[in-house]
Scaffold this motif. Structure first.
Motif, PDB file in Angstrom:
ATOM      1  N   ALA A  17       0.835  -1.208   0.000  1.00 19.07           N
ATOM      2  CA  ALA A  17       0.000   0.000   0.000  1.00 19.07           C
ATOM      3  C   ALA A  17       0.867   1.255   0.000  1.00 19.07           C
ATOM      4  O   ALA A  17       0.549   2.234  -0.702  1.00 19.07           O
ATOM      5  N   ILE A  21       0.455   3.968  -3.047  1.00 19.27           N
ATOM      6  CA  ILE A  21       0.091   5.349  -2.740  1.00 19.27           C
ATOM      7  C   ILE A  21       1.257   6.291  -3.041  1.00 19.27           C
ATOM      8  O   ILE A  21       1.069   7.380  -3.591  1.00 19.27           O
ATOM      9  N   GLY A  63       5.773  11.337  -1.909  1.00 19.14           N
ATOM     10  CA  GLY A  63       5.554  10.081  -2.618  1.00 19.14           C
ATOM     11  C   GLY A  63       6.808   9.230  -2.679  1.00 19.14           C
ATOM     12  O   GLY A  63       6.749   8.010  -2.485  1.00 19.14           O
TER      13      GLY A  63
END
Length: 88
Positions: A17, A21, A63
């Motif tokens: 995850a 993301i 990110g």
């Protein structure tokens, strides 16, 4: 057949995850940085400041950090599971 501990799947899912993301945030941040670096024809009074663009530009390092954290979590789960397998 040995039973796999529940924590192993949980942390693998968490790492995956983080990577997904983080990849999405990195793509949005990259597009924003590209947009901000393009020359804009501003009126004589100056360009309008868009705080949303400045905020979305900060998504790029966030990110990348999430992607790196996801890779670290997945690799640590792999190392720990190999260590547990050797002990048993």
């Amino acid at each position: 057949m040995t039973r796999v501990p529940a924590w192993r799947h949980s942390f693998q899912t968490l790492g995956f995850a983080f990577i997904v993301i983080g990849t999405i945030l990195t793509m949005i941040g990259t597009l924003t940085v590209i947009t901000l670096t393009n020359p804009i024809n501003c009126p004589a009074g100056g360009c309008i400041y868009y705080p949303a663009l400045a905020i979305t530009a900060s998504l790029l390092p966030s990110g990348l950090t999430l992607v790196i954290a996801g890779i670290v979590v997945i690799s640590m789960v792999k190392v720990e599971s190999e260590r547990e397998d050797r002990e048993s």
